[in-house]
Structure formats: C-alpha cells, structure tokens
Design a protein around this motif. Structure first.
Motif, PDB file in Angstrom:
ATOM      1  N   UNK A  59      30.184 -27.545  -1.784  1.00  0.00           N
ATOM      2  CA  UNK A  59      30.768 -28.120  -0.323  1.00  0.00           C
ATOM      3  C   UNK A  59      30.383 -29.517  -0.319  1.00  0.00           C
ATOM      4  N   UNK A  60      31.343 -30.532  -0.166  1.00  0.00           N
ATOM      5  CA  UNK A  60      31.230 -31.833   0.001  1.00  0.00           C
ATOM      6  C   UNK A  60      30.498 -32.458  -0.977  1.00  0.00           C
ATOM      7  N   UNK A  61      30.646 -31.918  -2.260  1.00  0.00           N
ATOM      8  CA  UNK A  61      29.865 -32.607  -3.249  1.00  0.00           C
ATOM      9  C   UNK A  61      28.103 -31.913  -3.423  1.00  0.00           C
ATOM     10  N   UNK A  62      27.789 -30.954  -2.544  1.00  0.00           N
ATOM     11  CA  UNK A  62      26.551 -30.376  -2.339  1.00  0.00           C
ATOM     12  C   UNK A  62      26.670 -29.081  -3.278  1.00  0.00           C
ATOM     13  N   UNK A  63      25.525 -28.645  -4.164  1.00  0.00           N
ATOM     14  CA  UNK A  63      25.403 -27.472  -4.996  1.00  0.00           C
ATOM     15  C   UNK A  63      26.023 -26.215  -4.453  1.00  0.00           C
ATOM     16  N   UNK A  64      26.638 -25.538  -5.411  1.00  0.00           N
ATOM     17  CA  UNK A  64      27.433 -24.247  -4.748  1.00  0.00           C
ATOM     18  C   UNK A  64      26.432 -23.354  -4.153  1.00  0.00           C
ATOM     19  N   UNK A  65      26.875 -22.640  -3.017  1.00  0.00           N
ATOM     20  CA  UNK A  65      26.123 -21.532  -2.463  1.00  0.00           C
ATOM     21  C   UNK A  65      27.286 -21.240  -1.366  1.00  0.00           C
ATOM     22  N   UNK A  66      26.811 -19.748  -0.798  1.00  0.00           N
ATOM     23  CA  UNK A  66      27.702 -19.126   0.237  1.00  0.00           C
ATOM     24  C   UNK A  66      27.261 -19.538   1.661  1.00  0.00           C
ATOM     25  N   UNK A  67      26.025 -20.179   1.897  1.00  0.00           N
ATOM     26  CA  UNK A  67      25.411 -19.938   3.278  1.00  0.00           C
ATOM     27  C   UNK A  67      25.362 -21.584   3.607  1.00  0.00           C
ATOM     28  N   UNK A  68      26.222 -21.892   4.682  1.00  0.00           N
ATOM     29  CA  UNK A  68      25.860 -23.235   5.296  1.00  0.00           C
ATOM     30  C   UNK A  68      25.732 -23.123   6.861  1.00  0.00           C
ATOM     31  N   UNK A  95       9.772 -33.359  -1.626  1.00  0.00           N
ATOM     32  CA  UNK A  95       9.518 -32.117  -0.963  1.00  0.00           C
ATOM     33  C   UNK A  95      11.045 -31.783  -0.634  1.00  0.00           C
ATOM     34  N   UNK A  96      11.503 -30.756  -1.219  1.00  0.00           N
ATOM     35  CA  UNK A  96      12.845 -30.182  -1.011  1.00  0.00           C
ATOM     36  C   UNK A  96      13.038 -29.964   0.593  1.00  0.00           C
ATOM     37  N   UNK A  97      14.135 -30.615   1.037  1.00  0.00           N
ATOM     38  CA  UNK A  97      14.561 -30.384   2.383  1.00  0.00           C
ATOM     39  C   UNK A  97      16.138 -30.382   2.142  1.00  0.00           C
ATOM     40  N   UNK A  98      16.752 -29.297   3.109  1.00  0.00           N
ATOM     41  CA  UNK A  98      18.279 -29.186   3.061  1.00  0.00           C
ATOM     42  C   UNK A  98      18.926 -30.427   2.864  1.00  0.00           C
ATOM     43  N   UNK A  99      20.150 -30.866   2.137  1.00  0.00           N
ATOM     44  CA  UNK A  99      20.681 -31.758   2.051  1.00  0.00           C
ATOM     45  C   UNK A  99      21.664 -31.774   2.958  1.00  0.00           C
ATOM     46  N   UNK A 100      22.373 -32.800   3.276  1.00  0.00           N
ATOM     47  CA  UNK A 100      23.344 -32.955   4.310  1.00  0.00           C
ATOM     48  C   UNK A 100      24.730 -33.747   4.051  1.00  0.00           C
ATOM     49  N   UNK A 126      24.715 -28.821   6.613  1.00  0.00           N
ATOM     50  CA  UNK A 126      23.392 -28.682   6.141  1.00  0.00           C
ATOM     51  C   UNK A 126      23.259 -27.440   5.300  1.00  0.00           C
ATOM     52  N   UNK A 127      22.645 -27.475   4.138  1.00  0.00           N
ATOM     53  CA  UNK A 127      22.235 -26.148   3.297  1.00  0.00           C
ATOM     54  C   UNK A 127      21.346 -25.469   4.237  1.00  0.00           C
ATOM     55  N   UNK A 128      21.648 -24.087   4.317  1.00  0.00           N
ATOM     56  CA  UNK A 128      20.747 -23.473   4.987  1.00  0.00           C
ATOM     57  C   UNK A 128      19.558 -23.050   4.162  1.00  0.00           C
ATOM     58  N   UNK A 133      17.984 -21.628  -6.933  1.00  0.00           N
ATOM     59  CA  UNK A 133      17.660 -22.507  -7.746  1.00  0.00           C
ATOM     60  C   UNK A 133      17.777 -24.069  -7.323  1.00  0.00           C
ATOM     61  N   UNK A 134      18.971 -24.101  -6.571  1.00  0.00           N
ATOM     62  CA  UNK A 134      19.276 -25.349  -5.922  1.00  0.00           C
ATOM     63  C   UNK A 134      18.489 -25.693  -4.767  1.00  0.00           C
ATOM     64  N   UNK A 135      17.903 -24.565  -3.826  1.00  0.00           N
ATOM     65  CA  UNK A 135      17.369 -24.758  -2.712  1.00  0.00           C
ATOM     66  C   UNK A 135      15.841 -24.737  -2.687  1.00  0.00           C
ATOM     67  N   UNK A 136      15.404 -23.504  -2.240  1.00  0.00           N
ATOM     68  CA  UNK A 136      13.858 -23.259  -2.131  1.00  0.00           C
ATOM     69  C   UNK A 136      13.812 -22.343  -3.475  1.00  0.00           C
TER      70      UNK A 136
END
Length: 317
Positions: A59-68, A95-100, A126-128, A133-136
C-alpha cells in the motif's frame, strides 16, 4: 467495501485512470476514544476477490500486508504529523515503529460517483501493529505449543483502555498476538499462564530492594530488554506524550527472549498540542492534577528508575 488507491505521478494524483491498488476490503470505525470524534479513524483489511480471506498487498509503497489503519486524530493533532514524526524517530534509532504514508481520502456510502462532497479529508495510512517479518518480527506461536521452550514466544501485549485479558505485575494487560479470542481457548491456557507469570516475575524482581527476584535470584534485566525499555521511554518523554507508557503501551517477546517495550503508538496528545493542557506545559514532566503521565513513575517504569540513583553530595568548596 471496495478500495482504490491512486498514487502520485510526477507529484500529482488524479481520481481518474488506472488505480495502483483495486481491492475488496473490510472497514470499520476504530479507536477507544477517537470513535467519538466528529472525524473518524478506520481499520482497513484487504480481502481476496472471492471470499473474506486476508489479501496481503503493498500500500503506497509500504510492504505487503492485509491490515492497515487510516488515522486522523485531528481533534488533538491539528498538524496531522505527530504520529508520523514519532514513528520515524523510532525507526531511525533502529526500533521498529509502524511506517506511514499521507493520503487524501474519499468515501462513497451507497454507490454513486466520487464527488467533492465525498472528500473525508487528509489521513495518515499506518501499518497496524502485528506479528510479521516486515513489522514486529516474532516467531509464530501455534496453539500446539504447550511446553517449554516452544510456548515462550512470540507474544505481543499492551497496557491500554478496554477490557483486559489478565492482570500482571500490578497492571491490566491485553493480548494482541496471539489474538485475544484465540488465547481464551483451553488449549492456549499454558501460554497465557506463561506470559502472565513471566511479567509477574519481572515485576517481583524490579520492585525488590535488590532488583532481584525474591525466590529465584534473577535480576530484572533477565526478564526485559533494558535498552529497548530505555529507548521507548525516551521517545515518549522527548515528545511529551501525555498518554504514553500507560495507554497504547505495547510490549513484545520473542521465543526464548526478553520482554521488549514497543512498538511506540498513538502520539496525538504530544509535542505541545494546545488541545490537551497536559502536553502544553513546558516545564514539568507531570502536572499537579492526577490524570497525567510521569515518565519516571508510570506503570512498570516506576520500578526501574529507582536503580542506581545516588544522593548528590554537595561540593565542600
């Protein structure tokens, strides 16, 4: 519902032409407090074309996922950048935080065309916070993991508003991963008992005069990732996030690992917003009224700031 995402071309987006993403979605209003605001926030789940299964897509260049999440805490954050800024600070220190991403959103309720009156306004995508692997980055915790070491992770938990799943170390705790509904199953009781006891063990060690567990002798640093807890506290204190550490306070634990604080979340009442008087006070970490965060005496951090605090000896000169 259906979602179309139209990305900028040479710096400009148009509501005509081919969409970068055209997908079925589930959508609902989200937020414990913000659902009562005039401008809503939304949880969005991308779904497959033929059923309601998850569909992982970028979504808008962010890594693939279903939940936003489509966030717009405009009641407190008129600048609409506080979440994005705090999350970026966290990511830049490792420190990973949701990308926006920022987006303009239109919504049509009952068919019809997209018109000017369909414009909902400016939102932050925002990434939920989820295990991914691309989030927590955590190991999957299957239902069958009922003994050590398999049931030691991964977990995502939080201190937040809403119904708790258990109490531990003097705080109400909600389970984020595995999902709370799954964790209520009898087969997962050993996992729930483990994470509750693990956090309790940390609490007993951190609150002891020697900072060690009264029965096992384990130091509190054998339960938590101390550096992650320090970084998490600094980001909330730096931005003066008045609800930080006590609400929307996430923690995660890898299998066989320590309990880490984070990812950071929810900074609308921070950075001096004039719409919450707690955040606008420049000289105090905590105001004199009760409903304010004290970054050195809040939640589980109140145990930790007692360590290595030595009285200052006046210089005889």
């Amino acid at each position: 519902a259906a979602l179309q995402v139209l990305q900028p071309n040479s710096g400009t987006s148009r509501i005509v032409g081919r969409a970068a993403l055209d997908a079925r979605i589930g959508i609902h209003v989200r937020g414990e407090t913000s659902r009562n605001f005039p401008k809503k926030q939304y949880a969005v789940e991308l779904r497959t074309d033929d059923d309601d299964g998850d569909s992982n897509q970028p979504m808008l260049g962010l890594p693939s996922h279903s939940d936003w999440v489509l966030s717009d805490p405009v009641v407190y954050d008129r600048a609409l950048i506080r979440n994005a800024l705090a999350f970026e600070i966290s990511n830049r220190i490792g420190r990973y935080a949701p990308r926006t991403r920022f987006a303009e959103v239109f919504m049509v309720d009952n068919d019809g065309d997209v018109r000017a009156e369909s414009f909902l306004g400016f939102f932050t995508l925002i990434e939920k916070i989820e295990r991914d692997p691309e989030r927590v980055k955590l190991s999957r915790l299957p239902e069958s993991a009922a003994s050590l070491p398999a049931m030691t992770g991964g977990f995502i938990v939080r201190n937040d508003k809403g119904a708790p799943d258990f109490a531990s170390a003097g705080r109400w705790v909600q389970v984020v991963y595995p999902e709370a509904g799954d964790m209520s199953l009898p087969a997962r009781k050993p996992q729930l008992d483990f994470i509750r006891a693990f956090i309790d063990g940390f609490g007993q060690a951190a609150s002891a005069g020697t900072f060690t567990h009264p029965s096992t002798g384990e130091h509190y640093s054998q339960f938590i990732d101390v550096d992650a807890w320090i970084d998490h506290n600094i980001i909330n204190a730096l931005t003066k996030n008045v609800d930080g550490l006590r609400f929307s306070a996430y923690f995660h634990k890898e299998r066989g690992g320590l309990l880490a604080a984070g990812p950071v979340w929810d900074f609308d009442r921070s950075l001096g917003t004039p719409y919450d008087r707690r955040a606008a006070e420049p000289e105090e970490w905590k105001l004199t009224w009760s409903d304010a965060t004290d970054y050195f005496n809040e939640g589980w951090w109140r145990f930790l700031f007692r360590e290595d605090i030595q009285p200052i000896t006046p210089d005889p000169r």
